[in-house]
Design a protein around this motif. Structure first.
Motif, PDB file in Angstrom:
ATOM      1  N   ILE A  27       0.764  -1.131  -0.321  1.00 20.20           N
ATOM      2  CA  ILE A  27       0.330   0.367  -0.256  1.00 20.20           C
ATOM      3  C   ILE A  27       1.052   0.642   0.093  1.00 20.20           C
ATOM      4  CG2 ILE A  27      -1.842  -0.864   1.223  1.00 20.20           C
ATOM      5  CD1 ILE A  27      -0.814  -0.045   4.348  1.00 20.20           C
ATOM      6  N   VAL A  28       2.123   1.321   0.378  1.00 18.32           N
ATOM      7  CA  VAL A  28       3.014   2.421  -0.063  1.00 18.32           C
ATOM      8  C   VAL A  28       3.228   3.127  -1.064  1.00 18.32           C
ATOM      9  CG1 VAL A  28       5.320   3.592   1.422  1.00 18.32           C
ATOM     10  CG2 VAL A  28       3.524   2.649   2.611  1.00 18.32           C
ATOM     11  N   PRO A  29       2.756   4.105  -1.990  1.00 20.39           N
ATOM     12  CA  PRO A  29       3.384   3.764  -3.528  1.00 20.39           C
ATOM     13  C   PRO A  29       5.225   3.390  -3.609  1.00 20.39           C
ATOM     14  CG  PRO A  29       1.868   5.394  -2.671  1.00 20.39           C
ATOM     15  CD  PRO A  29       2.444   4.890  -1.747  1.00 20.39           C
ATOM     16  N   GLY A  30       5.839   2.723  -4.783  1.00 14.02           N
ATOM     17  CA  GLY A  30       7.408   2.897  -5.080  1.00 14.02           C
ATOM     18  C   GLY A  30       7.702   1.867  -4.039  1.00 14.02           C
ATOM     19  N   SER A  31       7.060   0.830  -3.268  1.00 14.38           N
ATOM     20  CA  SER A  31       7.518   0.011  -2.562  1.00 14.38           C
ATOM     21  C   SER A  31       8.188  -1.731  -2.936  1.00 14.38           C
ATOM     22  CB  SER A  31       6.950  -0.364  -1.030  1.00 14.38           C
ATOM     23  OG  SER A  31       6.552   0.640   0.129  1.00 14.38           O
ATOM     24  N   ASP A  32       9.198  -2.384  -2.039  1.00 12.78           N
ATOM     25  CA  ASP A  32      10.186  -2.988  -3.289  1.00 12.78           C
ATOM     26  C   ASP A  32      10.301  -4.035  -1.853  1.00 12.78           C
ATOM     27  OD1 ASP A  32      10.974  -5.299  -3.922  1.00 12.78           O
ATOM     28  OD2 ASP A  32      11.858  -4.143  -5.352  1.00 12.78           O
ATOM     29  N   PHE A  87       4.427  -2.142  -4.301  1.00  7.92           N
ATOM     30  CA  PHE A  87       3.840  -1.716  -4.039  1.00  7.92           C
ATOM     31  C   PHE A  87       2.097  -2.139  -5.761  1.00  7.92           C
ATOM     32  CE2 PHE A  87       1.551   2.653  -5.511  1.00  7.92           C
ATOM     33  CZ  PHE A  87       0.582   2.608  -5.097  1.00  7.92           C
ATOM     34  N   SER A  88       0.757  -2.412  -5.156  1.00  5.72           N
ATOM     35  CA  SER A  88       0.018  -2.406  -5.978  1.00  5.72           C
ATOM     36  C   SER A  88      -1.016  -1.970  -5.683  1.00  5.72           C
ATOM     37  CB  SER A  88      -0.194  -3.615  -5.200  1.00  5.72           C
ATOM     38  OG  SER A  88       0.965  -5.043  -5.525  1.00  5.72           O
ATOM     39  N   PRO A  89      -0.666  -1.089  -6.922  1.00  9.96           N
ATOM     40  CA  PRO A  89      -2.364   0.706  -6.783  1.00  9.96           C
ATOM     41  C   PRO A  89      -3.185  -0.051  -7.428  1.00  9.96           C
ATOM     42  CG  PRO A  89      -0.304   0.537  -8.286  1.00  9.96           C
ATOM     43  CD  PRO A  89       0.125  -0.590  -7.704  1.00  9.96           C
TER      44      PRO A  89
END
Ligand code: S3P
Length: 450
Positions: free
Chosen positions: A257-262, A308-310
């Motif tokens: 849920i946190v943008p750009g995370s990996d 991240f999975s928008p």
């Protein structure tokens, strides 16, 4: 209030991408069982990777009180010199199991067929939880128990001096109840049979076999039938505790849920009786992959990679999957707040009798943070915010429940305004390194000072 000490208010704020590797601690369920089964062997059981959370430390202390020699060698290495099946000594004082339902219920089972008495107590959360689900089947062995009204702790259990074996169908999907009956069956002559309609985590069965007990599991029309031959001589073992999928759930869900995370979460057990959350997240469209799939100690293990999975979508979680992810519904509901449409969770009545009423605790806190939640006795739904636009901004009550506290802190990492919990203290029961681990990934979680 925190389980041991003053409340620790905490706040989590939106952060940059979460990146890196999250080495989560050892499995809580397997850690409790390692200490208890080690105490029921003759000889020395050695353990590596033990979860050193408060729940497990309370079980270690309890095993000492029953006569086992439990030693902490540092760095998650422990040893237990057991007293053998039926060899428990009567404890001098009250057995304080703190916040742990697993601890108290398994230990009650383990002592229930020895001619000793023990008084059990815990914190305000544990003292409010139902114990009749365990003491009812233990009575069939000849065990007596007297507690407060509603079968609540503090409670004194008098073990059966001449136990008889039992055949018992577990009425609720509970690995704790199943395990308590099996552990009691260890010191009863003949064969104890436990039947469960829905498969729950099977660590007790697997570990009993590993410790040399005669145990078989067959699928029947009524469900899983587990047969255990009583009075074995358990053989001391070396146990390498795998990392906890229930703890892995927090960095995994945060990354989604946190943008750009990996984020990579290595070495997580994917035993089908525990891995329901990961299956559900993948069905929702999460970018969650299993890398380096392998087998360790007879269990499927993988490194989990979460990005991240928008574009996640709400789904109806199959009720038949509930037992395999029962501890993960709180954090799933946080992910659901960022998924398009509705996530429907049915067949989850057990959530109402965990460390807190988890449906109520999450529904109240999610609503306060601007999310639409509906709930009934054994179901709840979460409607995702449009474009993942979750308001946040509320202070949530954690109700002495580690998983509620961590779930709301994960919410704060991706909500528009910070999210606070009134007490993060209980996190130490299962995930004592939660704060440094999340900080290393880039999360912004702080302790609030008055
Ligand atoms: C556990 C069983 C589950 C789970 C708990 C650990 C275990 O409880 O919620 O955190 O180790 O057996 P129930 O047996 O009450 O479902």
């Amino acid at each position: 209030m925190s389980s041991h000490g003053a409340p620790i208010p905490m706040t989590s704020r939106a952060c940059g991408p979460l990146k890196g590797e999250a080495q989560v601690p050892g499995d809580k369920s397997i850690s409790h069982r390692s200490l208890i089964l080690g105490a029921m062997c003759i000889g020395e059981t050695t353990i590596t990777g033990l979860l050193e959370g408060q729940d497990v430390l309370d079980t270690a202390r309890a095993m000492r009180a029953f006569g086992a020699e439990v030693t902490d060698h540092g760095g998650g290495r422990w040893s237990v010199i057991g007293v053998g099946v039926g060899g428990f000594a009567e404890p001098d004082g009250v057995i304080d199991c703190g916040n742990s339902g697993t601890g108290v219920r398994l230990i009650m089972g383990a002592m229930a067929t020895s001619p000793i008495a023990a008084t059990f107590s815990g914190d305000a959360s544990l003292n409010g939880r139902p114990m009749a689900r365990v003491t009812d089947p233990l009575a069939l062995f000849g065990t007596q128990a007297v507690g407060r009204t509603g079968g609540r702790l503090p409670m004194t259990v008098v073990g059966a001096a001449d136990p008889v074996p039992v055949r018992y169908t577990v009425p609720v999907p509970s690995a704790q109840v199943k395990s308590a009956v099996l552990l009691a069956g260890l010191n009863a002559p003949g064969q104890t049979v436990v039947i469960e309609a829905e498969a729950t985590r099977d660590h007790t069965e697997r570990m009993l076999a590993g410790f040399g007990a005669e145990i078989s599991v067959v699928e029947t029309a009524e469900g899983r039938e587990i047969k255990l031959t009583g009075q074995p001589e358990l053989q001391a073992q070396h146990i390498d505790v795998p990392r906890d999928p229930s703890s892995a759930a927090f960095p995994v869900c945060a990354a989604l849920i946190v943008p750009g995370s990996d984020v990579l979460v290595p070495g997580i057990g994917l035993n089908p009786t525990r891995a329901g959350l990961f299956t559900t997240l993948r069905e929702m469209g999460a970018d969650l992959t299993y890398e380096n799939e392998r087998e360790e100690g007879g269990e499927p293990v993988a490194d989990l990679r979460a990005r991240f999975s928008p574009d996640m979508k709400g789904i109806e979680v199959p009720p038949a999957r509930a037992a395999s992810m029962i501890d993960e519904y709180p954090v799933l509901s946080v992910v659901a707040a960022f998924a398009a449409g509705q996530t429907v969770m049915r067949g989850v009545k057990e959530l109402r009798v965990k460390e807190s009423d988890r449906i109520d605790a999450m529904a109240t806190g999610l609503r306060a943070n601007g999310i639409t939640v509906e709930d009934g006795p054994d179901w709840w739904t979460v409607t995702g915010a449009v474009h993942g636009n979750v308001a946040g901004g509320a202070v949530c009550a954690s109700h002495l429940d580690h998983r509620i506290a961590m779930s709301f802190l994960i919410l704060g990492m991706a909500a528009n305004a910070p999210v606070s919990v009134d007490d993060g203290g209980p996190i130490a029961t299962s995930f004592p390194i939660f704060e440094p681990l999340m900080a290393k990934l880039g999360a912004q979680v702080s302790r609030d000072t008055a």
